[in-house]
Design a protein around this motif. Structure first.
Motif, PDB file in Angstrom:
ATOM      1  N   SER A 111      -0.026   7.198  -3.390  1.00 41.18           N
ATOM      2  CA  SER A 111      -0.069   6.872  -4.808  1.00 41.18           C
ATOM      3  C   SER A 111      -1.100   7.687  -5.594  1.00 41.18           C
ATOM      4  O   SER A 111      -0.874   8.024  -6.738  1.00 41.18           O
ATOM      5  CB  SER A 111      -0.340   5.385  -4.996  1.00 41.18           C
ATOM      6  OG  SER A 111      -1.541   5.043  -4.351  1.00 41.18           O
ATOM      7  N   ARG A 112      -2.212   7.994  -5.002  1.00 39.52           N
ATOM      8  CA  ARG A 112      -3.228   8.711  -5.774  1.00 39.52           C
ATOM      9  C   ARG A 112      -2.875  10.173  -6.001  1.00 39.52           C
ATOM     10  O   ARG A 112      -3.337  10.784  -6.945  1.00 39.52           O
ATOM     11  CB  ARG A 112      -4.585   8.625  -5.088  1.00 39.52           C
ATOM     12  CG  ARG A 112      -5.343   7.402  -5.473  1.00 39.52           C
ATOM     13  CD  ARG A 112      -6.720   7.423  -4.864  1.00 39.52           C
ATOM     14  NE  ARG A 112      -7.611   8.335  -5.578  1.00 39.52           N
ATOM     15  CZ  ARG A 112      -8.259   8.017  -6.685  1.00 39.52           C
ATOM     16  NH1 ARG A 112      -8.110   6.836  -7.214  1.00 39.52           N
ATOM     17  NH2 ARG A 112      -9.049   8.876  -7.283  1.00 39.52           N
ATOM     18  N   PRO A 145     -12.344  12.016 -18.012  1.00 42.17           N
ATOM     19  CA  PRO A 145     -12.960  10.903 -18.742  1.00 42.17           C
ATOM     20  C   PRO A 145     -13.550  11.348 -20.074  1.00 42.17           C
ATOM     21  O   PRO A 145     -13.497  10.604 -21.061  1.00 42.17           O
ATOM     22  CB  PRO A 145     -14.048  10.418 -17.784  1.00 42.17           C
ATOM     23  CG  PRO A 145     -13.571  10.803 -16.433  1.00 42.17           C
ATOM     24  CD  PRO A 145     -12.827  12.094 -16.623  1.00 42.17           C
ATOM     25  N   LEU A 149       0.621  10.969  -8.834  1.00 39.25           N
ATOM     26  CA  LEU A 149       0.426  11.022 -10.267  1.00 39.25           C
ATOM     27  C   LEU A 149      -1.039  11.267 -10.558  1.00 39.25           C
ATOM     28  O   LEU A 149      -1.846  10.357 -10.467  1.00 39.25           O
ATOM     29  CB  LEU A 149       0.791   9.659 -10.865  1.00 39.25           C
ATOM     30  CG  LEU A 149       2.221   9.456 -11.287  1.00 39.25           C
ATOM     31  CD1 LEU A 149       2.415   8.019 -11.667  1.00 39.25           C
ATOM     32  CD2 LEU A 149       2.564  10.384 -12.431  1.00 39.25           C
ATOM     33  N   VAL A 189      -4.067  11.790 -12.989  1.00 43.48           N
ATOM     34  CA  VAL A 189      -4.361  11.439 -14.371  1.00 43.48           C
ATOM     35  C   VAL A 189      -4.524  12.737 -15.161  1.00 43.48           C
ATOM     36  O   VAL A 189      -5.190  13.670 -14.715  1.00 43.48           O
ATOM     37  CB  VAL A 189      -5.608  10.509 -14.425  1.00 43.48           C
ATOM     38  CG1 VAL A 189      -6.862  11.225 -14.008  1.00 43.48           C
ATOM     39  CG2 VAL A 189      -5.753   9.864 -15.776  1.00 43.48           C
ATOM     40  N   PRO A 190      -3.849  12.842 -16.311  1.00 39.32           N
ATOM     41  CA  PRO A 190      -3.759  14.146 -16.969  1.00 39.32           C
ATOM     42  C   PRO A 190      -4.966  14.538 -17.828  1.00 39.32           C
ATOM     43  O   PRO A 190      -4.915  15.566 -18.488  1.00 39.32           O
ATOM     44  CB  PRO A 190      -2.513  13.996 -17.836  1.00 39.32           C
ATOM     45  CG  PRO A 190      -2.444  12.548 -18.139  1.00 39.32           C
ATOM     46  CD  PRO A 190      -3.042  11.834 -16.965  1.00 39.32           C
ATOM     47  N   GLN A 191      -5.999  13.755 -17.850  1.00 36.62           N
ATOM     48  CA  GLN A 191      -7.145  14.161 -18.671  1.00 36.62           C
ATOM     49  C   GLN A 191      -8.443  13.671 -18.047  1.00 36.62           C
ATOM     50  O   GLN A 191      -8.457  12.708 -17.280  1.00 36.62           O
ATOM     51  CB  GLN A 191      -6.993  13.633 -20.102  1.00 36.62           C
ATOM     52  CG  GLN A 191      -7.013  12.130 -20.202  1.00 36.62           C
ATOM     53  CD  GLN A 191      -6.496  11.619 -21.547  1.00 36.62           C
ATOM     54  OE1 GLN A 191      -5.681  12.261 -22.194  1.00 36.62           O
ATOM     55  NE2 GLN A 191      -6.987  10.472 -21.956  1.00 36.62           N
ATOM     56  N   ASP A 223       0.825  -1.189   0.000  1.00 39.88           N
ATOM     57  CA  ASP A 223       0.000   0.000   0.000  1.00 39.88           C
ATOM     58  C   ASP A 223       0.860   1.239   0.000  1.00 39.88           C
ATOM     59  O   ASP A 223       1.831   1.330   0.735  1.00 39.88           O
ATOM     60  CB  ASP A 223      -0.882  -0.009   1.242  1.00 39.88           C
ATOM     61  CG  ASP A 223      -1.777   1.191   1.218  1.00 39.88           C
ATOM     62  OD1 ASP A 223      -2.651   1.206   0.352  1.00 39.88           O
ATOM     63  OD2 ASP A 223      -1.565   2.104   2.025  1.00 39.88           O
ATOM     64  N   ARG A 224       0.511   2.159  -0.839  1.00 38.70           N
ATOM     65  CA  ARG A 224       1.209   3.445  -0.823  1.00 38.70           C
ATOM     66  C   ARG A 224       0.174   4.533  -0.744  1.00 38.70           C
ATOM     67  O   ARG A 224      -0.511   4.820  -1.696  1.00 38.70           O
ATOM     68  CB  ARG A 224       2.081   3.598  -2.059  1.00 38.70           C
ATOM     69  CG  ARG A 224       3.405   2.900  -1.878  1.00 38.70           C
ATOM     70  CD  ARG A 224       4.277   3.065  -3.091  1.00 38.70           C
ATOM     71  NE  ARG A 224       4.279   4.441  -3.559  1.00 38.70           N
ATOM     72  CZ  ARG A 224       4.839   4.782  -4.711  1.00 38.70           C
ATOM     73  NH1 ARG A 224       5.386   3.882  -5.481  1.00 38.70           N
ATOM     74  NH2 ARG A 224       4.827   6.035  -5.093  1.00 38.70           N
ATOM     75  N   LYS A 225       0.139   5.111   0.432  1.00 39.23           N
ATOM     76  CA  LYS A 225      -0.862   6.127   0.705  1.00 39.23           C
ATOM     77  C   LYS A 225      -0.830   7.234  -0.344  1.00 39.23           C
ATOM     78  O   LYS A 225      -1.838   7.762  -0.755  1.00 39.23           O
ATOM     79  CB  LYS A 225      -0.552   6.740   2.075  1.00 39.23           C
ATOM     80  CG  LYS A 225      -1.704   6.625   3.053  1.00 39.23           C
ATOM     81  CD  LYS A 225      -1.296   7.293   4.333  1.00 39.23           C
ATOM     82  CE  LYS A 225      -1.926   6.617   5.527  1.00 39.23           C
ATOM     83  NZ  LYS A 225      -1.428   7.053   6.789  1.00 39.23           N
TER      84      LYS A 225
END
Ligand SMILES: Nc1ncnc2c1ncn2[C@@H]1O[C@H](COP(=O)(O)OP(=O)(O)OP(=O)(O)O)[C@@H](O)[C@H]1O
Ligand SMILES: [Mg+2]
Lengths: 317, 283
Positions: free
Chosen positions: B7-8, B17, B11, B13-15, B3-5
C-alpha cells in the motif's frame, strides 16, 4: 541539541521538547518535561488517567499552546509554524472527531483535501485506506452508523491519508477488538520499518512492550522514568512475579504473614504481588508458612509492575 | 484491519508537507468550505424542496390571501404598490435571516462541543480562523442560492417590478450575515448548551421578524418600539430591498446606511469569530 536554531539543516531529532509545561489556570497538567525523539523511533508515553499524556500529544500536534518550555517538531516550533508542522503529522486523537454526517469514504477525502491533496490522488487512496481499515463494505455508510471500533479504525485510516512521516497516536487501540488490535500493531510495525516515527500513548502494557523502542512513564505531569521496555523492567522490577489471591477480605490482612518472601510485596485490592527472581521458590515459602491462597500464578514482570512500583497505582482502571 | 504490504508504494503522496502547508495557507478557508458543501450535499434534496416550498407557501398565503384583503381595504398605504410587492422584499430577507440563525448556531456548537467536528481539521494544516472562514463561505453560499430561488418565485408572482430588484438577493444575504456572524461569534464562546438556542429563536428572531417593518411600515409602530427596527438587520434589508424592488422613496444616505450597517455588523461578527476560534482552539 538546539538544532532547531540551525535553520535549513535536517534536525537529528524529529521531536525535541525541553522543560515543556502546560498549565490550565492554577493546575499544572504537564510539569517541566523534556525528551527527544530521533527519526524512525517509536516512542511511548505511559501513564494513568490524567497524567498529561493527551495534553503533551496536543502540544506536539500543534493544537495546544504550551505555557513554557521549548518544543520543536522537524526543527520547527509548532506555535510559530503550525501549518508546516501539522502538514508533517498524522494524528489519531483520543476522542474520535469524524464528521458523522458524511459518508465513511468522504471523511477520508475531505481530510485529505485539508492538505490540498488532489482528488486524483485521494480517490484511490481512500479506497486503499478503507481496505486497510476493513471498511470497504461500509464506504457508502454514514459514520453515524458505524460501531465504536469501526469509527476508531476510520480515524486511524484518516491519519494516514497524507502519508505522514510522524504519526501521533493517542490510545489508538482503545475500543478495538483483539484481532483488530493485532492487525493494527502489525501495520504500525510496518510503518515503523518504513521509517515513520511513532509517538503513542497507551494504557495497554502489551501494546507498549510490542511497539515502543523507548518510553517514558508519566504521572501527574512529570516523567517518572525513561528507557526501553526491557530496561525499565530490569531496573524497576524483578524477573518474576507471584500473584496470589486470598479473597478480597484477606488480601490486606495476609500481607504481614508474607513479609520477607521475595524482594518486595505489593498489596492490591484483589490480589497480592510478590516480586522475586524465582517465583517457584517464593511460592514454596508461602506454602511453608501455611498460607493457602485461592489462586496463585507465576509470571514474568511487565511494564505494569514498573508502573506500580513508580506510581504506587495500578494502570488498569 | 487488513494488511497490504504494497500500500505505501502503490500510491505515493504527490506533494511534500511543505507544499501541503503552503496550499493550506493559501486556500485553507476554501478547503473547509468544500467540507461544508459535502455535508450539505447529503441534504441536497430536502434543502431544494424547502427552498421552493417555503416561498410558495408564504406567497400564496400572504400574497393571494392576505394581500387581496388588504389591497381591498387599505390601498395606497404602501407607497403606491400592492401589498404583495410591499411585503416580498421583507419575506425574502427574513427567510435568509432565519436560515442563517440555524446555520450559525447548531453547526458551531456541533463543531466545538457536540461532535467536535472542528477538531478534526484543526489537527490538519488548517488554521482555526480558516475553519471559521470556511464555515462562513459555506453558509453564505448555502443562503445565497435559496435566496435567489425565492427571488425568482417572487418575480414570477409579479411582485418584483424594478430592474434592480434582483440586487435584493445580495442585500438579503448580507442581512443573513449581518445577523448570523455576530451570532456565530457568540455561539463560539458557549461551552454549555442550556437552551440558549430556543431563547434566540423565540426572543430575538421572532420579535425581529414581527417588528422590522416586515408586514407594515416601521413608522406605524409606536415610537418606543421603533428602535427594534433601527438595530434590526432585517429592517435595513427590507428597506433597501423595497428601494431596489419598486423604487420605494427614501433619501440616498439612508440607503447607504442600510448597506453600511449590515456590512459593518457582518464584518465585526466575522473578525470576532476568527478571534474566538483562534483562542478557543489553541487551548
Ligand atoms: N482543557 C482543559 N482544561 C482544564 N484542564 C484540563 C484540560 N485538558 C486537560 N486538563 C487536565 O489536565 C490533566 C491531564 O489531562 P490529559 O488529558 O492530558 O491526561 P491523559 O494522561 O491523557 O489521561 P487519560 O489517560 O485519561 O487520557 C487532567 O487532570 C485534566 O483534567
Ligand atoms: Mg488522554
Amino acid at each position: 541539541m538546539p538544532l532547531d536554531s540551525l535553520s535549513g539543516s535536517t534536525p537529528e531529532y524529529v521531536i525535541s521538547a525541553s522543560n515543556l509545561t502546560k498549565k490550565y489556570g492554577d493546575f499544572t497538567a504537564v510539569d517541566d518535561i523534556s525528551f527527544d525523539v530521533p527519526a524512525g523511533e517509536s516512542f511511548g508515553l505511559l501513564g494513568p488517567n490524567g497524567a498529561g499524556k493527551s495534553t503533551t500529544m496536543r502540544m506536539i500536534g500543534g493544537v495546544s499552546q504550551r505555557t513554557s518550555g521549548t518544543l520543536s517538531i522537524m526543527g520547527l516550533d509548532p506555535e510559530q509554524h503550525g501549518p508546516q508542522v501539522r502538514a508533517h503529522l498524522g494524528v489519531v486523537p483520543q476522542q474520535d472527531n469524524l464528521d458523522e454526517e458524511l459518508r465513511v469514504r468522504d471523511n477520508l477525502i475531505v481530510y485529505g483535501r485539508y492538505f490540498g491533496l488532489p482528488l486524483s490522488y485521494l480517490r484511490p487512496k481512500a479506497d486503499e485506506l478503507l481496505e486497510f481499515a476493513q471498511l470497504t463494505d461500509k464506504a457508502g455508510a454514514k459514520v453515524d452508523d458505524l460501531s465504536g471500533g469501526m469509527k476508531r479504525r476510520l480515524t486511524i485510516a484518516r491519519s494516514l491519508v497524507n502519508e505522514p512521516r510522524i504519526l501521533l497516536l493517542d490510545e489508538p487501540t482503545t475500543g478495538l477488538d483483539p484481532q483488530a488490535r493485532h492487525i493494527l500493531w502489525d501495520r504500525l510495525f510496518r510503518l515503523k520499518e518504513a521509517g515513520t516515527t511513532l509517538i503513542l500513548t497507551t494504557h495497554y502494557m502489551d501494546e507498549a512492550e510490542q511497539l515502543c523502542d523507548r518510553l517514558v512513564v508519566v504521572d501527574k505531569g512529570r516523567i517518572m522514568a525513561e528507557g526501553s521496555p526491557a530496561s525499565l523492567i530490569r531496573r524497576y522490577s524483578t524477573r518474576e512475579v507471584l500473584e496470589l489471591r486470598f479473597g478480597s477480605e484477606r488480601n490486606t490482612t495476609v500481607a504481614a504473614d508474607l513479609q520477607g518472601i521475595g524482594e518486595r510485596t505489593e498489596t492490591l485490592p484483589d490480589r497480592v504481588l510478590i516480586y522475586a527472581a524465582d517465583g517457584e521458590a517464593a511460592m514454596e515459602q508461602v506454602s511453608l508458612r501455611g498460607l493457602r491462597p485461592i489462586t496463585s500464578l507465576i509470571r514474568r514482570s511487565s511494564l505494569e509492575d514498573v508502573f506500580l512500583r513508580l506510581t504506587g497505582r495500578s494502570l488498569i482502571d | 484491519m487488513t494488511d497490504r504490504k504494497s500500500s505505501r508504494t502503490v500510491l505515493a503522496v504527490p506533494q511534500t508537507p511543505e507544499e501541503s502547508a503552503a496550499k493550506a495557507r493559501r486556500y485553507g478557508s476554501w478547503y473547509f468550505a468544500e467540507h461544508t458543501f459535502r455535508v450539505m450535499r447529503m441534504y441536497a434534496v430536502s434543502v431544494a424542496m424547502y427552498s421552493v416550498g417555503t416561498p410558495l407557501a408564504y406567497l400564496f398565503a400572504m400574497g393571494v390571501g392576505l394581500a387581496a384583503l388588504i389591497d381591498a381595504n387599505g390601498a395606497g398605504r404602501f407607497g403606491g404598490v400592492d401589498y404583495l410587492t410591499f411585503l416580498a422584499p421583507a419575506l425574502v430577507a427574513s427567510a435568509a435571516l432565519m436560515s442563517a440563525t440555524g446555520e450559525f448556531m447548531f453547526p458551531i456548537m456541533d463543531g466545538f462541543k457536540w461532535r467536535r467536528t472542528f477538531f478534526g481539521p484543526h489537527a490538519s494544516p488548517l488554521r482555526p480562523e480558516q475553519i471559521a472562514n470556511g464555515h462562513i463561505i459555506g453558509v453564505g453560499i448555502r443562503i445565497l442560492l435559496p435566496t435567489a430561488i425565492y427571488f425568482v418565485i417572487v418575480a414570477l408572482f409579479g411582485a418584483a417590478p424594478g430592474v434592480w430588484a434582483w440586487l435584493s438577493i445580495f442585500t438579503a444575504t448580507l442581512c443573513a450575515l449581518s445577523f448570523g456572524l455576530p451570532l456565530m461569534a457568540w455561539v463560539s464562546t458557549l461551552t454549555r448548551d442550556a437552551g440558549q438556542f430556543a431563547v434566540v429563536q423565540r426572543f430575538i428572531v421572532t420579535p425581529l421578524f414581527l417588528f422590522s417593518g416586515t408586514f407594515f411600515p416601521l413608522d406605524t409602530l409606536p415610537f418606543f418600539l421603533q428602535w427594534i427596527g433601527w438595530i434590526s438587520p432585517l429592517w435595513h434589508a427590507t428597506e433597501i430591498g423595497r428601494v431596489l424592488s419598486y423604487g420605494y422613496a427614501e433619501p440616498v444616505w439612508l440607503s447607504v446606511l442600510h448597506v453600511a450597517y449590515m456590512g459593518a455588523t457582518a464584518v465585526a461578527g466575522w473578525l470576532l469569530s476568527q478571534r474566538i476560534f483562534r483562542r478557543r482552539m489553541g487551548k
